[in-house]
Design a protein around this motif. Structure first.
Motif, short mmCIF file in Angstrom:
data_model
loop_
_atom_site.label_atom_id
_atom_site.label_comp_id
_atom_site.label_asym_id
_atom_site.label_seq_id
_atom_site.Cartn_x
_atom_site.Cartn_y
_atom_site.Cartn_z
N PRO A 48 18.29 -6.94 53.24
CA PRO A 48 18.67 -5.60 52.78
C PRO A 48 19.29 -4.78 53.92
O PRO A 48 18.98 -4.99 55.09
N LYS A 49 20.11 -3.85 53.55
CA LYS A 49 20.73 -2.96 54.54
C LYS A 49 19.84 -1.77 54.86
O LYS A 49 19.89 -1.21 55.94
N ASP A 50 19.03 -1.38 53.89
CA ASP A 50 18.13 -0.24 54.07
C ASP A 50 16.87 -0.70 54.81
O ASP A 50 16.18 -1.60 54.35
N PRO A 51 16.54 -0.09 55.96
CA PRO A 51 15.34 -0.48 56.72
C PRO A 51 14.05 -0.39 55.92
O PRO A 51 13.11 -1.15 56.15
N LYS A 52 13.99 0.53 54.94
CA LYS A 52 12.79 0.65 54.11
C LYS A 52 12.58 -0.62 53.28
O LYS A 52 11.46 -1.11 53.13
N TRP A 53 13.69 -1.17 52.75
CA TRP A 53 13.60 -2.40 51.97
C TRP A 53 13.32 -3.60 52.87
O TRP A 53 12.69 -4.57 52.46
N GLU A 54 13.80 -3.53 54.11
CA GLU A 54 13.54 -4.62 55.04
C GLU A 54 12.04 -4.78 55.26
O GLU A 54 11.54 -5.89 55.39
N ARG A 55 11.32 -3.68 55.30
CA ARG A 55 9.86 -3.71 55.44
C ARG A 55 9.24 -4.46 54.26
O ARG A 55 8.33 -5.27 54.42
N ILE A 56 9.75 -4.21 53.07
CA ILE A 56 9.20 -4.85 51.87
C ILE A 56 9.44 -6.36 51.92
O ILE A 56 8.56 -7.16 51.62
N PHE A 57 10.64 -6.76 52.34
CA PHE A 57 10.94 -8.19 52.40
C PHE A 57 10.20 -8.87 53.54
O PHE A 57 9.94 -10.07 53.48
N PHE A 58 9.84 -8.10 54.56
CA PHE A 58 9.00 -8.66 55.61
C PHE A 58 7.62 -8.99 55.04
O PHE A 58 7.02 -10.03 55.37
N LEU A 59 7.10 -8.12 54.18
CA LEU A 59 5.81 -8.39 53.53
C LEU A 59 5.89 -9.63 52.66
O LEU A 59 4.94 -10.41 52.59
N PHE A 60 7.02 -9.80 51.96
CA PHE A 60 7.21 -10.94 51.08
C PHE A 60 7.21 -12.26 51.83
O PHE A 60 6.47 -13.18 51.50
N HIS A 61 8.08 -12.33 52.85
CA HIS A 61 8.31 -13.63 53.46
C HIS A 61 8.57 -13.57 54.96
O HIS A 61 8.34 -14.55 55.67
N GLY A 62 9.05 -12.43 55.44
CA GLY A 62 9.36 -12.32 56.85
C GLY A 62 8.17 -12.58 57.74
O GLY A 62 8.29 -13.20 58.80
N VAL A 63 7.00 -12.12 57.31
CA VAL A 63 5.79 -12.32 58.11
C VAL A 63 5.50 -13.81 58.30
O VAL A 63 4.98 -14.22 59.34
#
Length: 213
Positions: free
Chosen positions: A88-103
């Protein structure tokens, strides 16, 4: 999905300040089996108990089951590639995708974050049930296929989740198991934007995301 520095420490990355929310980000593969194996059995049992096979034979039960497994392999690939690795381009959404799989990419050996937690898998199961019902019951006019297909789909998911856990924590030194472990480790440490299949490289081959080496 952004690329993160890899952390091999034994202390899991904390995702929430709230201990209550943090609890739901950790799960054992045993829990996944306890939840989903009975559901897979129940779907097949419900179709058997309906008596439809008496008139149609058992072929559609077996066929529907394996169609469901096959459909899971496609869902596994598309979810991993297009949802979990979405950038995602929005840093707020990047946090959500980190929770999904980035971690998981940031800390790939964390034992309690290798299988899908129920807070994610249960809503996804309802969505997939709706999609499969739409396809087989309404579009194809085969309502009796829905339960066998769902049974196979869930078994395919179980195989994926357990295979994923095994690739990170079991030796897997022989045959296809050795190949799958190496394939997934290359995804983590060599080609994070390729090799999206975990239980099978099939769709990587089809869609050209399987590198030549």
């Amino acid at each position: 999905m952004a690329h993160y520095p890899i952390d091999h420490s034994d202390v899991p990355i904390r995702l929430f300040k709230s201990g209550f929310l943090e609890f739901f980000t950790h799960i054992s593969p045993v829990v996944v089996v306890i939840i989903w194996l009975p559901v897979a059995v129940a779907f097949m049992a419900l179709e058997v108990l309906s008596g439809g096979y008496a008139a149609r034979g058992v072929g559609y039960l077996v066929g529907g089951f394996f169609v469901g497994v096959f459909l899971w392999t496609f869902a596994e690939y598309t979810l991993h590639r297009f949802l979990f690795h979405y950038q995602p381009k929005d840093p707020k959404w990047e946090r959500i995708f980190f929770l999904f799989h980035g971690v998981h990419h940031a800390q790939p050996q964390c034992k309690t974050r290798l299988v899908m937690p129920p807070v994610v898998s249960i809503p996804m199961a309802f969505i997939m049930y709706g999609i499969i019902s739409l396809i087989f019951s309404i579009l194809l006019g085969l309502p009796h296929w829905v339960f066998p297909v769902m049974s196979g789909f869930i078994v395919g998911y179980l195989f994926y989740d357990l295979t994923h856990y095994a690739t990170h924590h079991f030796p897997m030194r022989r045959g296809i198991w050795k190949y799958l472990k190496r394939y997934h480790m290359q995804h983590h440490y060599k080609t994070p934007n390729a090799r999206f299949g975990v239980s099978s490289p099939l769709w990587d081959v089809v869609f050209g995301t399987k590198p030549a080496d």
